[in-house]
Design an enzyme around this catalytic site. Structure first.
Site, PDB file in Angstrom:
ATOM      1  N   ALA A  48      -9.396  -7.787 -12.149  1.00 55.34           N
ATOM      2  CA  ALA A  48      -8.524  -7.831 -13.336  1.00 55.34           C
ATOM      3  C   ALA A  48      -7.275  -6.990 -13.090  1.00 55.34           C
ATOM      4  O   ALA A  48      -7.372  -5.859 -12.611  1.00 55.34           O
ATOM      5  CB  ALA A  48      -9.278  -7.300 -14.553  1.00 55.34           C
ATOM      6  N   GLY A  49      -6.132  -7.527 -13.420  1.00 57.42           N
ATOM      7  CA  GLY A  49      -4.910  -6.747 -13.246  1.00 57.42           C
ATOM      8  C   GLY A  49      -3.717  -7.406 -13.919  1.00 57.42           C
ATOM      9  O   GLY A  49      -3.710  -8.614 -14.163  1.00 57.42           O
ATOM     10  N   ILE A  50      -2.724  -6.565 -14.220  1.00 55.70           N
ATOM     11  CA  ILE A  50      -1.498  -7.042 -14.861  1.00 55.70           C
ATOM     12  C   ILE A  50      -0.290  -6.410 -14.163  1.00 55.70           C
ATOM     13  O   ILE A  50      -0.436  -5.425 -13.428  1.00 55.70           O
ATOM     14  CB  ILE A  50      -1.442  -6.668 -16.365  1.00 55.70           C
ATOM     15  N   THR A  51       0.880  -6.960 -14.414  1.00 57.48           N
ATOM     16  CA  THR A  51       2.133  -6.300 -14.013  1.00 57.48           C
ATOM     17  C   THR A  51       2.970  -6.027 -15.252  1.00 57.48           C
ATOM     18  O   THR A  51       2.910  -6.781 -16.235  1.00 57.48           O
ATOM     19  CB  THR A  51       2.981  -7.174 -13.056  1.00 57.48           C
ATOM     20  N   PHE A 100       9.881  -1.665  -5.209  1.00 56.95           N
ATOM     21  CA  PHE A 100      10.962  -1.472  -6.185  1.00 56.95           C
ATOM     22  C   PHE A 100      10.554  -2.143  -7.495  1.00 56.95           C
ATOM     23  O   PHE A 100      10.209  -3.316  -7.512  1.00 56.95           O
ATOM     24  CB  PHE A 100      12.244  -2.114  -5.628  1.00 56.95           C
ATOM     25  N   GLN A 123       7.970  -1.257  -9.401  1.00 54.10           N
ATOM     26  CA  GLN A 123       6.517  -1.240  -9.663  1.00 54.10           C
ATOM     27  C   GLN A 123       5.912   0.150  -9.462  1.00 54.10           C
ATOM     28  O   GLN A 123       4.863   0.289  -8.815  1.00 54.10           O
ATOM     29  CB  GLN A 123       5.803  -2.229  -8.737  1.00 54.10           C
ATOM     30  N   TYR A 164       2.411  -0.132 -11.057  1.00 52.41           N
ATOM     31  CA  TYR A 164       1.495  -1.024 -10.326  1.00 52.41           C
ATOM     32  C   TYR A 164       1.168  -0.451  -8.941  1.00 52.41           C
ATOM     33  O   TYR A 164       0.016  -0.448  -8.512  1.00 52.41           O
ATOM     34  CB  TYR A 164       2.178  -2.385 -10.212  1.00 52.41           C
ATOM     35  N   PRO A 190      -4.141  -8.186  -1.230  1.00 53.20           N
ATOM     36  CA  PRO A 190      -3.334  -9.392  -1.064  1.00 53.20           C
ATOM     37  C   PRO A 190      -1.852  -9.060  -1.000  1.00 53.20           C
ATOM     38  O   PRO A 190      -1.383  -8.069  -1.580  1.00 53.20           O
ATOM     39  CB  PRO A 190      -3.635 -10.207  -2.327  1.00 53.20           C
TER      40      PRO A 190
END
Ligand code: CAA
Length: 248
Positions: A90-93, A149, A151, A154, A184
């Site tokens: 599970a992840g978001i930006t 750059f 992030q 993240y 990834p």
């Protein structure tokens, strides 16, 4: 090969769906976690996967909440059985340069991408070590390794995931449990589709493989680390990035 029960957080998402498909094709029973608010989308996802003849289930849970994860794992273990394989996907930006980043954008990314790894793994680690078998794979990112750059949130969360991997790998190695990271690169999903097109094109132009990754590329690496025969691989990071970033 033994049939195992796998829980994949973010299992109905772009990379998560392919991880579920691949693990199910290998004969495992797979449970895809989804955000409770997305129940109708998750039910439609389940129908599609069942249509492919796969042994899949769904489980609601907010991975940023410890209590929600405790309830979810209890429900999965009661309905389906003990969890032998956990993929934290599970992840978001919330991309923004630091000088424009809101505190909420920092907090959401840290809680959902990194806090989740504690919240879910904490629920299953005891069972895995006591049964003497477990496979935990944390889906990080090339941007946790190299920074990106826009992030700071993240990149920090994704780098933190591998710190967790290395520590917990040492705690569980003697009990038949492996903990690894898959990192990834830029993978063709809705997450990279949401990037500004010119920024995405500029990054893809730098990938030595000459293309973005596919969810299948990532799922292959995850399935390999979940294999019975991968028992001596632990605390490792496996990049799946087409050569975008290379290191020891
Ligand atoms: N390096 C150096 N300078 C850069 C840059 C870079 N990579 N990218 C943009 N800039 C410059 C711009 O040219 C612009 O310069 P000027 O001000 O001189 O015109 C300036 O930085 C823009 O700065 P802003 O503070 O105005 O930027 P912003 O707050 O509008 O944010 C951004 C821009 C949202 C960060 C945008 O650049 C972006 O979306 N970048 C992509 C980030 C990225 O790679 N995300 C990955 C998403 S997919 C994913 O995360 C999956 C995975 O694991 C790989």
């Amino acid at each position: 090969m033994s049939k195992r029960i796998a829980l994949v957080t973010g299992g109905t998402g772009g990379i998560g769906s392919e991880i579920c498909r691949t693990l199910a094709q290998k004969g495992h029973t797979v449970v895809a976690n989804y955000l409770p608010a997305l129940q109708s989308e998750a039910e439609a996802w389940l129908e599609r996967m069942k249509g492919e003849g796969l042994d899949v289930h769904i489980a609601a849970g907010d991975v940023s909440s410890f209590q929600s994860c405790a309830d979810m794992v209890q429900d999965v273990e009661a309905r389906i059985g003990p969890i032998d394989i956990l993929v934290n996907c599970a992840g978001i930006t919330r991309d923004k340069t630091l000088r424009k980043m809101e505190e909420s954008q920092w907090r959401d990314v840290i809680n959902i991408n990194l806090g989740s790894v504690f919240n879910v793994t904490r629920q299953v680690v005891e069972g895995m070590t006591s049964r003497g078998f477990g496979r935990i794979v944390n889906i990080s990112s090339v941007n946790g390794q190299k920074g990106q750059f826009g992030q700071a949130n993240y990149s920090a969360a994704k780098a933190g995931m591998h710190g967790f991997t290395m520590a917990v790998a040492q705690e569980t190695a003697a009990k038949g449990v492996t903990v690894n990271t898959v990192s990834p690169g830029y993978t063709a999903t809705a997450m990279t589709e949401a990037m500004p097109e010119d920024v995405r094109n500029a990054i893809v132009a730098q990938i030595p493989a000459g293309r973005m990754g596919s969810p299948e590329d990532v799922a292959f690496a995850v399935a390999m680390l979940c294999d019975e025969q991968a028992g001596y691989i632990t605390g490792a990071n496996l990049p799946v990035n087409g050569g975008l970033f290379t290191s020891f």
